[in-house]
Design a protein around this motif. Structure first.
Motif, short mmCIF file in Angstrom:
data_model
loop_
_atom_site.label_atom_id
_atom_site.label_comp_id
_atom_site.label_asym_id
_atom_site.label_seq_id
_atom_site.Cartn_x
_atom_site.Cartn_y
_atom_site.Cartn_z
N LEU A 160 7.68 3.14 -2.39
CA LEU A 160 8.00 1.74 -2.12
C LEU A 160 6.76 0.96 -1.72
O LEU A 160 6.54 -0.17 -2.20
CB LEU A 160 9.07 1.65 -1.01
CG LEU A 160 9.57 0.24 -0.67
CD1 LEU A 160 10.16 -0.42 -1.91
CD2 LEU A 160 10.60 0.31 0.46
N PHE A 161 5.94 1.53 -0.86
CA PHE A 161 4.71 0.86 -0.44
C PHE A 161 3.78 0.68 -1.64
O PHE A 161 3.17 -0.39 -1.80
CB PHE A 161 4.00 1.66 0.65
CG PHE A 161 2.84 0.95 1.28
CD1 PHE A 161 2.99 0.30 2.50
CD2 PHE A 161 1.60 0.90 0.67
CE1 PHE A 161 1.93 -0.38 3.08
CE2 PHE A 161 0.52 0.23 1.24
CZ PHE A 161 0.71 -0.41 2.45
N THR A 162 3.66 1.70 -2.47
CA THR A 162 2.80 1.62 -3.64
C THR A 162 3.25 0.53 -4.59
O THR A 162 2.44 -0.28 -5.07
CB THR A 162 2.79 2.98 -4.38
OG1 THR A 162 2.34 4.00 -3.48
CG2 THR A 162 1.88 2.94 -5.60
N PHE A 163 4.56 0.47 -4.84
CA PHE A 163 5.11 -0.56 -5.73
C PHE A 163 4.88 -1.96 -5.14
O PHE A 163 4.46 -2.88 -5.85
CB PHE A 163 6.61 -0.32 -5.95
CG PHE A 163 7.29 -1.41 -6.72
CD1 PHE A 163 7.14 -1.48 -8.10
CD2 PHE A 163 8.07 -2.36 -6.08
CE1 PHE A 163 7.75 -2.49 -8.83
CE2 PHE A 163 8.68 -3.38 -6.79
CZ PHE A 163 8.53 -3.45 -8.18
N PHE A 177 -3.99 -1.59 -1.43
CA PHE A 177 -3.33 -0.78 -2.46
C PHE A 177 -4.03 0.57 -2.60
O PHE A 177 -3.39 1.63 -2.58
CB PHE A 177 -3.32 -1.52 -3.80
CG PHE A 177 -2.93 -0.63 -4.95
CD1 PHE A 177 -1.60 -0.25 -5.13
CD2 PHE A 177 -3.88 -0.17 -5.85
CE1 PHE A 177 -1.24 0.59 -6.18
CE2 PHE A 177 -3.53 0.66 -6.90
CZ PHE A 177 -2.20 1.04 -7.07
N PHE A 178 -5.34 0.56 -2.73
CA PHE A 178 -6.06 1.82 -2.93
C PHE A 178 -6.15 2.65 -1.65
O PHE A 178 -6.22 3.88 -1.70
CB PHE A 178 -7.48 1.54 -3.46
CG PHE A 178 -7.52 1.23 -4.92
CD1 PHE A 178 -7.35 2.22 -5.85
CD2 PHE A 178 -7.70 -0.07 -5.35
CE1 PHE A 178 -7.38 1.94 -7.22
CE2 PHE A 178 -7.73 -0.38 -6.70
CZ PHE A 178 -7.56 0.63 -7.65
N GLY A 179 -6.11 1.99 -0.49
CA GLY A 179 -6.28 2.72 0.76
C GLY A 179 -5.02 3.28 1.36
O GLY A 179 -5.07 4.29 2.08
N LEU A 180 -3.86 2.67 1.08
CA LEU A 180 -2.62 3.08 1.74
C LEU A 180 -1.49 3.43 0.79
O LEU A 180 -0.38 3.74 1.23
CB LEU A 180 -2.14 1.97 2.69
CG LEU A 180 -3.00 1.75 3.94
CD1 LEU A 180 -2.52 0.51 4.70
CD2 LEU A 180 -2.97 2.97 4.85
N SER A 181 -1.74 3.40 -0.52
CA SER A 181 -0.69 3.75 -1.48
C SER A 181 -0.79 5.21 -1.88
O SER A 181 -1.61 5.96 -1.35
CB SER A 181 -0.80 2.85 -2.72
OG SER A 181 -1.92 3.23 -3.49
N MET A 182 0.00 5.59 -2.86
CA MET A 182 0.03 6.99 -3.30
C MET A 182 -1.24 7.42 -4.01
O MET A 182 -1.48 8.62 -4.17
CB MET A 182 1.23 7.21 -4.23
CG MET A 182 2.58 7.04 -3.53
SD MET A 182 3.96 7.24 -4.66
CE MET A 182 3.79 9.00 -5.06
N VAL A 183 -2.06 6.46 -4.44
CA VAL A 183 -3.31 6.82 -5.13
C VAL A 183 -4.42 7.11 -4.14
O VAL A 183 -5.54 7.48 -4.53
CB VAL A 183 -3.75 5.69 -6.10
CG1 VAL A 183 -2.66 5.38 -7.10
CG2 VAL A 183 -4.15 4.44 -5.33
#
Length: 273
Positions: free
Chosen positions: A94-97, A132-138
């Motif tokens: 959800l956070f990533t999206f 996005f890059f620091g706290l998502s699934m990636v």
């Protein structure tokens, strides 16, 4: 956890600032500024797109998305993403999206408001991409560290280039700029303007204080600890005064949100030394 704590502080500051900024967009929409007859009319911006690209089909594709009705939906989608970022667990689907969708919304909104953008919009987009890059699934520890350096170095670049631009300006070098800014319709303040009227040396001091501090701002990364925090305190105070006097709240939140990254870099460099 060490990286996460810094990133989450950046996230919270970023979200607070973006809620204010997005609320201002909704206010402008209610005033009709984004209507077909408004200042940010899609019909006018669409003509520029056709001229730049030489292809009206691009404008046709964006019509439903960026006209007055589409724009308000885009703004509400951005608000929903901001709420989700605070409510959802980092590194989750959800956070990533939500973070990816937020970046897309911000790109489209900046594209739609191409005549009203400023440095805070650019910094906010940098923060959104980094979140996005620091706290998502990636994300990974290595990516998170790069995010801190990306944010921090961009912040330093913004300050120093602003100072260099000012020192190249005769108005700033002569001390006239501050007084004239406070006499403008957009950022003016009658009370401050009256206080600075005919105060040549005070105006000169204020102009050069801003020039010097902006140019030397990157020293916060490599200077002694007390110098580093003094520079950050100056930056915080500078932006806070701009909020109080000029109403520039977007700059306050966008740039102070970079300060946790600056502190991280500062401590990381000192540990290496």
């Amino acid at each position: 956890m060490y990286y996460y704590e810094y990133l989450y502080v950046i996230l919270l500051l970023f979200v607070i600032g973006q809620v204010f900024t997005t609320s201002e967009l909704l206010f402008l929409h209610l005033k009709g500024e984004y209507s077909s007859n408004g200042f940010f009319s899609w019909k006018i911006i669409r003509l520029d797109i056709n001229t730049l690209t030489g292809d009206s089909r691009i404008g046709n594709i964006l019509d439903n998305l960026l006209d007055a009705r589409g724009f308000v939906k885009l703004v509400f989608m951005k608000l929903a993403c901001l709420i989700i970022l605070v409510a959802a667990a980092p590194y989750s689907y959800l956070f990533t999206f939500a973070s990816a969708t937020l970046v897309l919304c911000m790109l489209l909104i900046q594209f739609r408001s191409m005549y009203g953008g400023d440095g805070s919009d650019q910094m906010s987009l940098i923060l959104a991409v980094s979140i996005f890059f620091g706290l998502s699934m990636v994300s990974s520890p290595v990516i998170q560290k790069y995010c801190f350096y990306f944010i921090g170095l961009q912040s330093c670049l913004a300050y120093s280039t602003s100072g260099i631009a000012k020192i190249l300006s005769k108005k700033w070098r002569s001390g006239d700029a501050v007084y004239e800014i406070f006499n403008t319709g957009s950022y003016g303040n009658k009370t401050i303007s009256n206080l600075l009227k005919n105060k040549k040396y005070i105006n000169l001091f204020l102009c050069w204080a801003v020039i010097i501090m902006e140019i030397i701002f990157p020293l916060c990364l490599i200077g002694p600890i007390y110098v580093s925090f003094a520079i950050l305190l100056w930056g915080f105070t500078f932006h806070l005064l701009n909020v109080i006097v000029m109403g520039l709240n977007s700059f306050f939140w966008a740039f102070t949100a970079t300060y946790p990254a600056l502190i991280f870099i500062m401590l990381d460099i000192k540990n290496l030394i």
